[in-house]
Design a protein around this motif. Structure first.
Motif, PDB file in Angstrom:
ATOM      1  N   LYS A  97      -1.338   7.829  -1.193  1.00  7.32           N
ATOM      2  CA  LYS A  97      -1.845   9.020  -1.883  1.00  7.32           C
ATOM      3  C   LYS A  97      -0.708   9.991  -2.198  1.00  7.32           C
ATOM      4  CE  LYS A  97      -5.323  11.023  -3.685  1.00  7.32           C
ATOM      5  NZ  LYS A  97      -5.844  10.379  -4.918  1.00  7.32           N
ATOM      6  N   MET A  98       0.298  10.071  -1.319  1.00  5.34           N
ATOM      7  CA  MET A  98       1.462  10.927  -1.615  1.00  5.34           C
ATOM      8  C   MET A  98       2.119  10.458  -2.906  1.00  5.34           C
ATOM      9  SD  MET A  98       3.411  11.186   2.094  1.00  5.34           S
ATOM     10  CE  MET A  98       4.468  12.645   1.969  1.00  5.34           C
ATOM     11  N   ILE A  99       2.252   9.122  -3.019  1.00  4.90           N
ATOM     12  CA  ILE A  99       2.940   8.571  -4.190  1.00  4.90           C
ATOM     13  C   ILE A  99       2.159   8.880  -5.471  1.00  4.90           C
ATOM     14  CG2 ILE A  99       3.721   6.422  -5.302  1.00  4.90           C
ATOM     15  CD1 ILE A  99       4.096   5.285  -2.394  1.00  4.90           C
ATOM     16  N   THR A 100       0.831   8.677  -5.425  1.00  6.16           N
ATOM     17  CA  THR A 100       0.045   8.877  -6.653  1.00  6.16           C
ATOM     18  C   THR A 100      -0.250  10.349  -6.923  1.00  6.16           C
ATOM     19  OG1 THR A 100      -2.010   8.508  -5.415  1.00  6.16           O
ATOM     20  CG2 THR A 100      -1.067   6.604  -6.542  1.00  6.16           C
ATOM     21  N   SER A 101       0.073  11.229  -5.951  1.00  7.14           N
ATOM     22  CA  SER A 101      -0.172  12.657  -6.183  1.00  7.14           C
ATOM     23  C   SER A 101       1.091  13.398  -6.593  1.00  7.14           C
ATOM     24  CB  SER A 101      -0.746  13.315  -4.923  1.00  7.14           C
ATOM     25  OG  SER A 101      -1.873  12.623  -4.473  1.00  7.14           O
ATOM     26  N   ALA A 161      10.515  10.363   4.015  1.00  9.26           N
ATOM     27  CA  ALA A 161      10.408  10.790   5.415  1.00  9.26           C
ATOM     28  C   ALA A 161       9.127  10.232   6.044  1.00  9.26           C
ATOM     29  CB  ALA A 161      10.428  12.321   5.505  1.00  9.26           C
ATOM     30  N   ALA A 162       8.029  10.273   5.287  1.00 12.47           N
ATOM     31  CA  ALA A 162       6.765   9.732   5.817  1.00 12.47           C
ATOM     32  C   ALA A 162       6.875   8.216   5.995  1.00 12.47           C
ATOM     33  CB  ALA A 162       5.617  10.084   4.882  1.00 12.47           C
ATOM     34  N   SER A 192       7.142  14.956  -3.602  1.00 13.25           N
ATOM     35  CA  SER A 192       8.571  14.711  -3.838  1.00 13.25           C
ATOM     36  C   SER A 192       9.071  13.466  -3.100  1.00 13.25           C
ATOM     37  CB  SER A 192       9.392  15.924  -3.410  1.00 13.25           C
ATOM     38  OG  SER A 192       9.446  15.975  -2.008  1.00 13.25           O
ATOM     39  N   GLU A 193      10.028  12.845  -3.731  1.00 14.48           N
ATOM     40  CA  GLU A 193      10.619  11.590  -3.244  1.00 14.48           C
ATOM     41  C   GLU A 193      11.067  11.698  -1.774  1.00 14.48           C
ATOM     42  OE1 GLU A 193      11.344   7.767  -4.082  1.00 14.48           O
ATOM     43  OE2 GLU A 193      10.298   9.147  -5.410  1.00 14.48           O
ATOM     44  N   VAL A 213       0.834  -1.203   0.000  1.00 15.31           N
ATOM     45  CA  VAL A 213       0.000   0.000   0.000  1.00 15.31           C
ATOM     46  C   VAL A 213       0.871   1.256   0.000  1.00 15.31           C
ATOM     47  CG1 VAL A 213      -1.727   1.340   1.281  1.00 15.31           C
ATOM     48  CG2 VAL A 213      -1.958  -1.157   1.116  1.00 15.31           C
ATOM     49  N   SER A 214       1.895   1.287   0.862  1.00 14.49           N
ATOM     50  CA  SER A 214       2.664   2.524   1.035  1.00 14.49           C
ATOM     51  C   SER A 214       4.075   2.453   0.454  1.00 14.49           C
ATOM     52  CB  SER A 214       2.772   2.855   2.527  1.00 14.49           C
ATOM     53  OG  SER A 214       3.513   1.839   3.177  1.00 14.49           O
ATOM     54  N   GLY A 215       4.478   1.299  -0.077  1.00 13.63           N
ATOM     55  CA  GLY A 215       5.829   1.165  -0.618  1.00 13.63           C
ATOM     56  C   GLY A 215       6.916   1.233   0.448  1.00 13.63           C
TER      57      GLY A 215
END
Ligand code: HEC
Ligand code: HEC
Ligand code: HEC
Ligand code: HEC
Length: 472
Positions: free
Chosen positions: A363-367, A376-377, A370-371, A260-262
């Motif tokens: 959602k950060m990844i699909t939006s 960090a998350a 920045s890497e 889900v979050s990589g």
């Protein structure tokens, strides 16, 4: 002060009980003579005629009966009254496919054989805590045992050696019946922490024989060796520190990449020993065997150590009253229930925040965030899940160390919240509708929850809105 004195006298009684072997206990072959068995004996049945009472007691491990939070029925952890959201938290890893409650030692071989987590790629290390053949295989094969192919090589070999599920020879020297440690990883782990293993006391051994298996471990990156992350201590934060330093230096970064979050995630395993040793009973010198192997009258007169390893809540008279003789047992059981209920509530809260954090990072990844912000998350997600899982994977629903577990769950929630906070800041910048995101999380959780086929739950944890983060 009075309280302290009360406990001090309790402890004294306990120590006396242990030293005197409970007074009335009859002398057995264990204390003196040789058994006549071969030093290499690994079959439980070979011990049957010499020690019929312990053998009969051992056979009772076949019984299956649940308690409120534990017990010994074969149950999926994904059932609605257990942990239905685990297929989300372990998504991308075998533990999302099948994960069952533990049951009696006697089923260890059957259960490892049947579990869907064993595949054609599984290694010898998976048999380490199940079969009496393991110590001899390690002796014979050396380090090749750990990485040997489970299906092709290790299982057939153990069968041909005539192995038993977790048996007499795992804890006893067959010639003398002295307690012994047979898993070298345990000794290595203890010594790495600076604990002298050359001359353990009899009381130490009543913990150590269990500590060889009921612990957190990982498979070393180079040879798959079962390794205990104890260099810095037994606490969850000590073990996390180890994983971030020693383990990484040796090439071990994660058990898997979360779908889900990589996130690179660590899977925790049943740290009953570590939790107990840092909990109130462990620190007071009480051992696993005091509660889980209480003295019982076997054939109406002889006292033996119970070899039916089960929930002590089924045997409180023998397991607890020895020390807590001044307490009403119903009241003591209620106290345990209180501890467990409070614990499970905190556990589920931490779990829920951890789930949310995974989806926020998705959602950060699909939006297109920045890497480095995603990284960090993910750091927070990794820590949040570790501090939740090391508590969730423990077997006593908080009883072995009530306060320690609560402290750890607090750390878990703080980390997961930190991930959500960081993600929210970035997602808002990208114009993501947070309300909609939260609704989608509720939807995906509902889909996983409502799927009745436990094997299919994992497939519903990702969808068009939350696409999978690793190739299938
Ligand atoms: C002071 C008593 C006590 C001591 C000491 C203790 N335990 Fe427990 N243990 C319990 C209780 C109470 C439970 C919860 C049982 C339940 O919920 O039904 C439990 C649960 C468990 C379970 C899960 C049982 C099940 O039915 O699934 C395992 C496994 C376990 N303990 C192993 C250990 C090991 C290994 C040690 C030593 C490192 C240890 N315990 C020390 C009291 C104790
Ligand atoms: C998981 C570890 C473990 C396994 C497996 C195990 N034992 Fe024990 N056994 C113990 C412990 C702990 C004691 C208590 C020793 C002490 O404190 O002196 C014990 C005690 C004994 C004693 C001494 C008398 C008594 O009852 O305290 C005998 C005899 C014995 N076990 C026989 C067996 C036989 C036979 C088997 C296999 C069917 C077996 N054990 C399997 C851990 C184990
Ligand atoms: C060789 C490894 C090994 C050793 C040594 C060992 N265990 Fe276990 N134990 C296991 C495994 C594996 C299971 C789960 C078996 C299954 O579910 O098929 C288990 C399950 C249990 C359970 C759960 C039973 C239930 O009713 O759900 C208890 C309680 C337990 N062990 C206590 C102990 C205690 C106490 C000791 C030490 C005296 C000990 N174990 C030593 C490997 C071990
Ligand atoms: C060998 C002795 C011994 C055995 C056996 C034992 N205890 Fe204890 N227990 C202690 C001691 C000593 C403490 C105090 C630890 C402290 O406060 O530092 C304690 C503390 C506790 C506490 C926390 C204080 C309280 O009263 O709330 C609970 C609850 C408890 N025990 C329950 C149990 C249960 C349930 C069992 C059986 C499954 C059990 N104990 C078996 C010695 C024992």
């Amino acid at each position: 002060m009075a309280r302290k004195l009360k406990w001090a006298s309790l402890l004294l009684v306990a120590v006396m009980l242990i030293l005197s072997g409970c007074g009335a206990k009859e002398e057995t072959a264990a204390n003196e003579a040789k058994t006549g068995l071969s030093a290499d004996e690994i079959s439980n049945e070979a011990f049957k005629d010499l020690f019929p009472l312990q053998y009969d007691s051992y056979l009772k491990n076949e019984e299956m009966e649940d308690t409120k939070y534990s017990g010994s029925e074969k149950r999926s952890k994904f059932d609605h009254d257990k942990e239905p959201y685990l297929p989300i938290l372990f998504n991308g890893y075998g533990f999302a496919t099948e994960y069952n409650e533990d049951r009696g030692h006697i089923y260890a071989l059957e259960d490892v054989r049947e579990i869907a987590r064993i595949t054609d790629k599984s290694v010898g290390s998976c048999l380490t805590c199940k079969s009496t053949a393991v110590p001899h295989m390690i002796e014979e094969m050396g380090d090749d045992y750990w990485g040997g192919n489970f299906n092709e090589e290790i299982w057939p070999k153990a069968e041909s050696m005539g192995h038993s599920p977790i048996g007499c020879s795992d804890c006893h020297d067959p010639e003398t019946m002295d307690l012994r440690v047979t898993r070298p990883s345990f000794i290595k782990g203890m010594e790495a922490q600076g604990i002298d293993m050359s001359n353990p006391t009899k009381n130490d051994m009543r913990n150590y024989v269990c500590g060889q298996c009921h612990v957190e471990y990982y498979f070393a990156a180079d040879n798959s060796e079962v390794t205990y992350p104890w260099d810095n201590g037994f606490k969850p934060e000590d073990m996390y520190e180890y994983y971030e330093t020693v383990a990484k230096e040796n090439g071990f970064n994660q058990d898997w990449i979360h779908n889900v979050s990589g996130t690179p995630i660590l899977k925790a395993q049943h740290p009953d020993f570590e939790t107990h040793m840092t909990g109130p009973h462990g620190e007071a010198g009480v051992t696993c065997s005091d509660c889980h192997m209480p003295y019982e009258r076997a054939d109406g007169k002889k006292k033996i150590s119970s070899h039916h390893w089960q929930s002590p809540l089924k045997t409180m008279e023998q397991s607890c009253a020895t020390c807590h003789s001044n307490r009403d047992l119903d009241e003591l059981e209620e106290r345990v229930m209180d501890i467990q209920e409070t614990h499970m509530e905190a556990l589920h809260k931490a779990e829920d925040v951890s789930i949310t954090s995974h989806y926020y990072v998705n959602k950060m990844i699909t939006s297109g965030v920045s890497e480095n912000k995603i990284k960090a998350a993910q750091e927070h997600v990794r820590k949040g899940q570790w501090f939740w899982d090391i508590v969730a994977a423990e077997s006593a629903a908080g009883f072995h160390n009530p306060q320690g577990a609560m402290d750890t769950l607090k750390m878990s929630s703080e980390e997961s919240f930190a991930a959500i906070k960081l993600a929210t800041e970035e997602l808002v910048k990208k114009g993501v509708n947070i309300e909609e995101l939260d609704k989608e999380i509720e939807k995906v959780k509902k889909a996983v929850y409502e799927e009745v086929d436990n094997f299919k739950k994992k497939d519903l944890a990702t969808n068009d809105y939350f696409p999978a983060q690793q190739p299938k």
